[in-house]
Design a protein around this motif. Structure first.
Motif, PDB file in Angstrom:
ATOM      1  N   GLU A  69       0.827  -1.195   0.000  1.00 19.65           N
ATOM      2  CA  GLU A  69       0.000   0.000   0.000  1.00 19.65           C
ATOM      3  C   GLU A  69       0.870   1.258   0.000  1.00 19.65           C
ATOM      4  O   GLU A  69       0.487   2.288  -0.565  1.00 19.65           O
ATOM      5  N   THR A  70       2.042   1.167   0.619  1.00 16.60           N
ATOM      6  CA  THR A  70       2.936   2.331   0.684  1.00 16.60           C
ATOM      7  C   THR A  70       3.426   2.726  -0.694  1.00 16.60           C
ATOM      8  O   THR A  70       3.416   3.915  -1.063  1.00 16.60           O
ATOM      9  N   VAL A  71       3.849   1.728  -1.501  1.00 22.99           N
ATOM     10  CA  VAL A  71       4.332   2.009  -2.858  1.00 22.99           C
ATOM     11  C   VAL A  71       3.197   2.550  -3.712  1.00 22.99           C
ATOM     12  O   VAL A  71       3.364   3.531  -4.454  1.00 22.99           O
ATOM     13  N   PHE A  72       2.025   1.929  -3.598  1.00 16.75           N
ATOM     14  CA  PHE A  72       0.867   2.383  -4.365  1.00 16.75           C
ATOM     15  C   PHE A  72       0.535   3.832  -4.019  1.00 16.75           C
ATOM     16  O   PHE A  72       0.302   4.664  -4.905  1.00 16.75           O
ATOM     17  N   PHE A  73       0.536   4.151  -2.733  1.00 15.50           N
ATOM     18  CA  PHE A  73       0.200   5.506  -2.303  1.00 15.50           C
ATOM     19  C   PHE A  73       1.225   6.516  -2.793  1.00 15.50           C
ATOM     20  O   PHE A  73       0.870   7.625  -3.218  1.00 15.50           O
ATOM     21  N   ALA A  74       2.506   6.131  -2.779  1.00 11.34           N
ATOM     22  CA  ALA A  74       3.565   7.044  -3.221  1.00 11.34           C
ATOM     23  C   ALA A  74       3.416   7.371  -4.709  1.00 11.34           C
ATOM     24  O   ALA A  74       3.513   8.546  -5.117  1.00 11.34           O
ATOM     25  N   ILE A  75       3.171   6.338  -5.533  1.00 14.88           N
ATOM     26  CA  ILE A  75       2.999   6.558  -6.972  1.00 14.88           C
ATOM     27  C   ILE A  75       1.736   7.372  -7.223  1.00 14.88           C
ATOM     28  O   ILE A  75       1.724   8.295  -8.050  1.00 14.88           O
ATOM     29  N   LYS A  76       0.668   7.026  -6.490  1.00 13.98           N
ATOM     30  CA  LYS A  76      -0.596   7.740  -6.642  1.00 13.98           C
ATOM     31  C   LYS A  76      -0.439   9.215  -6.269  1.00 13.98           C
ATOM     32  O   LYS A  76      -0.948  10.101  -6.965  1.00 13.98           O
TER      33      LYS A  76
END
Length: 205
Positions: A69-76
């Motif tokens: 979720e951290t990587v997804f949130f960063a890209i988002k």
């Protein structure tokens, strides 16, 4: 892969390619400002970003990448921020007639802008993850089928870029007055801002 599966894939895929979105809007606006060839060349930045995403999906890395979720949130967050920045820039841009704008940005700058806009949307790779496997026959070579589907998608995406660019050229005749350019820029800026906010509040599911 059976031939009939590919025939089903093409119209469904092209519908995705043609769906109004930030990148297609950018192609339209690039063609309006800088011409058809510039918009088409810039579109290869988007093709490069989508190629990387498709390769990630085919290799299975996309599942690992978006398990976090951290990587997804960063890209988002980065993608939404870039969209909002584009919206503000476009809203504040000069309402100049097309003839005065056409010598503006370099082709590489336009291609980089397309790349960053496509790469900053993590939901695109999730679409590939959910969409492509529906047309894959598990009894055959999965990697070969993903390559076929990916190549088909990219060719159709290039076609969508050309169609939106042609539409942008067609719209040029309407932008001989600065007031029309200003309204169009503000409408595009609003759409980009809404897309950015939608991406910002989107969920990983």
């Amino acid at each position: 892969m059976a031939f009939w599966q590919l025939l089903l894939f093409i119209p469904a895929c092209f519908a995705l390619n043609m769906a109004p979105g930030p990148n297609n809007l950018l192609s339209l606006n690039n063609a309006r400002c800088y011409g058809f060839r510039s918009a088409l060349f810039a579109g290869f930045g988007r093709i490069a970003a989508f190629s990387v995403m498709i390769a990630l999906v085919a290799s299975g890395l996309a599942v690992i990448l978006f398990a976090s979720e951290t990587v997804f949130f960063a890209i988002k967050l980065a993608g939404a921020g870039y969209l909002l920045w584009l919206a503000i820039t476009l809203w504040r841009s000069e309402a100049s007639p097309v003839a005065e704008v056409s010598s503006g940005k370099s082709l590489l700058w336009l291609a980089r802008q397309e790349f960053m806009l496509a790469a900053g949307n993590p939901k695109a790779i999730l679409i590939f993850t959910a969409f492509f496997p529906q047309f894959v026959d598990n009894t055959g070579s999965v990697s070969t089928q993903f390559f076929t589907l990916g190549a088909t998608f990219l060719v159709l995406e290039l076609g969508a870029i050309a169609i939106y660019a042609l539409f942008g050229i067609y719209l040029r005749q309407w932008f001989c007055k600065p007031s029309r350019v200003r309204r169009f820029n503000q409408a595009c800026a609003t759409f980009l801002a809404v897309s950015g906010l939608n991406l910002l509040f989107s969920k990983q599911s």
